[in-house]
Design a protein around this motif. Structure first.
Motif, PDB file in Angstrom:
ATOM      1  N   GLY A  47     -13.574   4.755  12.774  1.00 11.59           N
ATOM      2  CA  GLY A  47     -13.547   3.229  12.874  1.00 11.59           C
ATOM      3  C   GLY A  47     -12.572   2.539  11.905  1.00 11.59           C
ATOM      4  N   ASP A  48     -13.486   1.766  11.119  1.00 10.93           N
ATOM      5  CA  ASP A  48     -12.460   0.835  10.341  1.00 10.93           C
ATOM      6  C   ASP A  48     -11.601   1.451   9.323  1.00 10.93           C
ATOM      7  OD1 ASP A  48     -13.278  -1.183  11.763  1.00 10.93           O
ATOM      8  OD2 ASP A  48     -15.018  -1.732  10.251  1.00 10.93           O
ATOM      9  N   ARG A  49     -11.884   2.779   9.086  1.00 10.24           N
ATOM     10  CA  ARG A  49     -11.060   3.574   8.116  1.00 10.24           C
ATOM     11  C   ARG A  49      -9.649   3.891   8.540  1.00 10.24           C
ATOM     12  NH1 ARG A  49     -12.251   8.159   6.162  1.00 10.24           N
ATOM     13  NH2 ARG A  49     -14.130   8.884   7.320  1.00 10.24           N
ATOM     14  N   LEU A  50      -9.502   3.608   9.853  1.00 14.19           N
ATOM     15  CA  LEU A  50      -8.264   3.668  10.428  1.00 14.19           C
ATOM     16  C   LEU A  50      -7.647   2.665  10.805  1.00 14.19           C
ATOM     17  CD1 LEU A  50      -5.977   5.630  11.408  1.00 14.19           C
ATOM     18  CD2 LEU A  50      -7.202   6.146  13.351  1.00 14.19           C
ATOM     19  N   TRP A  51      -6.682   2.220  10.389  1.00 14.94           N
ATOM     20  CA  TRP A  51      -5.937   0.819  10.719  1.00 14.94           C
ATOM     21  C   TRP A  51      -4.691   1.121  11.553  1.00 14.94           C
ATOM     22  CZ3 TRP A  51      -1.158  -1.568  10.048  1.00 14.94           C
ATOM     23  CH2 TRP A  51      -0.916  -2.806  10.131  1.00 14.94           C
ATOM     24  N   VAL A  52      -4.420   0.774  12.658  1.00 16.56           N
ATOM     25  CA  VAL A  52      -3.496   1.040  13.712  1.00 16.56           C
ATOM     26  C   VAL A  52      -2.543   0.016  14.181  1.00 16.56           C
ATOM     27  CG1 VAL A  52      -2.901   2.397  15.775  1.00 16.56           C
ATOM     28  CG2 VAL A  52      -4.688   3.084  14.639  1.00 16.56           C
ATOM     29  N   SER A  72      -2.345  -7.150   3.879  1.00 16.05           N
ATOM     30  CA  SER A  72      -3.094  -8.390   3.912  1.00 16.05           C
ATOM     31  C   SER A  72      -4.653  -7.968   4.212  1.00 16.05           C
ATOM     32  CB  SER A  72      -2.496  -9.382   4.955  1.00 16.05           C
ATOM     33  OG  SER A  72      -3.541 -10.419   4.956  1.00 16.05           O
ATOM     34  N   GLU A  73      -4.878  -7.118   5.153  1.00 25.15           N
ATOM     35  CA  GLU A  73      -6.069  -6.558   5.861  1.00 25.15           C
ATOM     36  C   GLU A  73      -6.756  -5.764   4.942  1.00 25.15           C
ATOM     37  OE1 GLU A  73      -5.795  -6.093  10.190  1.00 25.15           O
ATOM     38  OE2 GLU A  73      -4.158  -7.583  10.554  1.00 25.15           O
ATOM     39  N   LEU A  74      -5.790  -4.909   4.490  1.00 24.18           N
ATOM     40  CA  LEU A  74      -6.794  -3.616   3.766  1.00 24.18           C
ATOM     41  C   LEU A  74      -6.671  -3.834   2.152  1.00 24.18           C
ATOM     42  CD1 LEU A  74      -4.999  -0.605   5.755  1.00 24.18           C
ATOM     43  CD2 LEU A  74      -7.137  -1.647   6.018  1.00 24.18           C
ATOM     44  N   GLY A  75      -5.685  -4.953   1.611  1.00 20.75           N
ATOM     45  CA  GLY A  75      -5.970  -4.940   0.075  1.00 20.75           C
ATOM     46  C   GLY A  75      -4.712  -3.907  -0.183  1.00 20.75           C
ATOM     47  N   ARG A  76      -5.338  -3.277  -1.465  1.00 20.01           N
ATOM     48  CA  ARG A  76      -4.482  -2.221  -2.006  1.00 20.01           C
ATOM     49  C   ARG A  76      -4.048  -1.072  -1.386  1.00 20.01           C
ATOM     50  NH1 ARG A  76      -2.748  -1.250  -7.281  1.00 20.01           N
ATOM     51  NH2 ARG A  76      -2.238   1.069  -7.764  1.00 20.01           N
ATOM     52  N   ILE A  77      -2.856  -0.797  -1.263  1.00 21.30           N
ATOM     53  CA  ILE A  77      -2.434   0.630  -0.305  1.00 21.30           C
ATOM     54  C   ILE A  77      -1.745   1.362  -1.519  1.00 21.30           C
ATOM     55  CG2 ILE A  77      -0.944   1.473   1.197  1.00 21.30           C
ATOM     56  CD1 ILE A  77      -1.278  -0.992   2.869  1.00 21.30           C
ATOM     57  N   ASP A  78      -2.138   2.616  -1.759  1.00 20.37           N
ATOM     58  CA  ASP A  78      -1.841   3.260  -2.785  1.00 20.37           C
ATOM     59  C   ASP A  78      -0.640   4.249  -2.484  1.00 20.37           C
ATOM     60  OD1 ASP A  78      -4.267   3.195  -4.605  1.00 20.37           O
ATOM     61  OD2 ASP A  78      -5.078   3.762  -2.761  1.00 20.37           O
ATOM     62  N   VAL A  79      -0.300   4.503  -1.343  1.00 21.30           N
ATOM     63  CA  VAL A  79       0.614   5.436  -0.821  1.00 21.30           C
ATOM     64  C   VAL A  79       1.315   4.904   0.295  1.00 21.30           C
ATOM     65  CG1 VAL A  79       1.326   7.886  -0.574  1.00 21.30           C
ATOM     66  CG2 VAL A  79      -0.652   7.278  -1.978  1.00 21.30           C
ATOM     67  N   ILE A  80       2.765   4.705   0.323  1.00 26.47           N
ATOM     68  CA  ILE A  80       3.368   4.629   1.631  1.00 26.47           C
ATOM     69  C   ILE A  80       4.349   5.857   1.966  1.00 26.47           C
ATOM     70  CG2 ILE A  80       5.382   3.133   2.460  1.00 26.47           C
ATOM     71  CD1 ILE A  80       2.929   1.519   1.640  1.00 26.47           C
ATOM     72  N   VAL A  81       3.923   6.405   2.839  1.00 29.10           N
ATOM     73  CA  VAL A  81       4.830   7.550   3.319  1.00 29.10           C
ATOM     74  C   VAL A  81       5.537   7.183   4.574  1.00 29.10           C
ATOM     75  CG1 VAL A  81       4.309   9.858   4.466  1.00 29.10           C
ATOM     76  CG2 VAL A  81       2.652   8.948   2.823  1.00 29.10           C
ATOM     77  N   SER A  82       6.861   7.102   4.210  1.00 32.58           N
ATOM     78  CA  SER A  82       7.938   7.137   5.155  1.00 32.58           C
ATOM     79  C   SER A  82       8.136   8.467   6.042  1.00 32.58           C
ATOM     80  CB  SER A  82       9.086   6.576   4.724  1.00 32.58           C
ATOM     81  OG  SER A  82      10.335   6.542   5.419  1.00 32.58           O
ATOM     82  N   ASN A  83       7.585   8.385   7.252  1.00 34.01           N
ATOM     83  CA  ASN A  83       7.707   9.746   7.705  1.00 34.01           C
ATOM     84  C   ASN A  83       8.334   9.738   9.451  1.00 34.01           C
ATOM     85  OD1 ASN A  83       6.515  12.655   8.737  1.00 34.01           O
ATOM     86  ND2 ASN A  83       5.449  11.234  10.053  1.00 34.01           N
ATOM     87  N   ALA A  84       8.180   8.596   9.891  1.00 31.42           N
ATOM     88  CA  ALA A  84       8.866   8.607  11.246  1.00 31.42           C
ATOM     89  C   ALA A  84      10.357   8.960  11.175  1.00 31.42           C
ATOM     90  CB  ALA A  84       8.473   7.255  11.828  1.00 31.42           C
ATOM     91  N   GLY A  85      10.804   9.557  12.161  1.00 38.74           N
ATOM     92  CA  GLY A  85      12.035   9.856  12.435  1.00 38.74           C
ATOM     93  C   GLY A  85      12.275  10.842  13.648  1.00 38.74           C
TER      94      GLY A  85
END
Length: 276
Positions: A47-52, A72-85
């Motif tokens: 549910g809401d614990r996954l934002w897509v 904006s929607e989740l507030g604080r984000i602790d970790v940014i993972v740049s994984n796509a490629g």
């Protein structure tokens, strides 16, 4: 203590595995992917614990909009993972201009712009962690992967410099360097049209090894994802993290050889200084 993560490239591979593991332990994940529907099963479960959000890393304006929306929607984000490629496979001469441009736009420019889009938010919240998924190919090379290596060596240099710039704001960085790992990476390779003149060269040898399955793939994707999460959870993770025995051995060998070559040049290096 639960965390909120932003992860790109979550439809498969390490991105998908990290998303699954983080949700299972109670964290929140902002997950991006190119094609809708790949995370519908997880969305139904968590549910809401996954934002897509849909995201194409070659679209800089879209990167900014998605990152802004997530904060904006989740507030604080602790970790940014740049994984796509993805990987582009072929000798440099075999590659088309469009293949080269897409590889650089996705792996290098896309990762750069993702990090740039996140930095103002991380500064405002006075901290966070940036994780760049590179590969052993950010410090060593294989024939047929010249453009892939160009993007990985390039993004590692970028992140190393950025880490020094943003440390005063409580933002730290981690570069993850997996070796060959059993994911969907090989099936997602973009192949150049091969030229017969490379058949009896190292490029041809690697091509045949991949086609036959002789190219050694020792890394376990689930264990690699576990190690990545554990490193991010650590209070002070290493700046670079080689994952898998192949990555450890190949990077160690490459660094040792590069250091030997530099040390051999000491006299001529010093001779280039001003004398007065």
């Amino acid at each position: 203590m639960t965390k909120t993560w932003f992860i790109t490239g979550t439809s498969s591979g390490l991105g998908r595995l990290m998303t699954e593991k983080l949700l299972a332990r109670g964290d929140r994940v902002a997950a991006t992917l190119r094609k809708r529907g790949s995370l519908d099963d997880l969305k139904a479960r968590y549910g809401d614990r996954l934002w897509v959000a849909q995201l194409d890393l070659t679209e800089t304006d879209q990167i900014r909009k998605v990152v802004d929306a997530a904060f904006s929607e989740l507030g604080r984000i602790d970790v940014i993972v740049s994984n796509a490629g993805y990987g582009l496979f072929g000798a440099a001469e075999e590659l088309s201009d469009s293949q080269i441009e897409r590889q650089i736009a996705t792996n290098l420019m896309g990762s750069i712009q993702l990090i740039r889009a996140a930095l103002p938010h991380l500064r405002e919240q006075e901290g966070g962690r940036l994780v760049q998924v590179s590969s052993e190919g950010g410090q060593i090379t294989y024939p047929n992967f010249s453009l892939y290596h160009a993007t990985k060596w390039g993004i590692e240099g970028f992140v190393e410099s950025v880490a020094k710039e943003v440390a005063p704001f409580g933002i730290d960085c981690l570069i993850v360097e997996p070796g060959p790992t059993k994911t969907h990476f090989a099936s997602g390779l973009d192949h150049a049209r091969s030229m017969a003149c490379y058949d009896d060269t190292p490029a041809g040898e690697v091509r045949r090894a991949l086609a036959s399955g002789a190219f050694a793939v020792k890394g376990d994707a689930s264990r690699t994802a576990d190690a990545m999460v554990a490193a991010v959870d650590a209070e002070k993770p290493p700046f670079r993290l080689a994952l898998g025995s192949t990555a450890y051995a190949s990077i160690s060998q490459a660094l040792t050889e590069r250091l030997r070559l530099v040390e051999e040049q000491k006299e001529i290096s010093f001779s280039a200084d001003q004398t007065a």
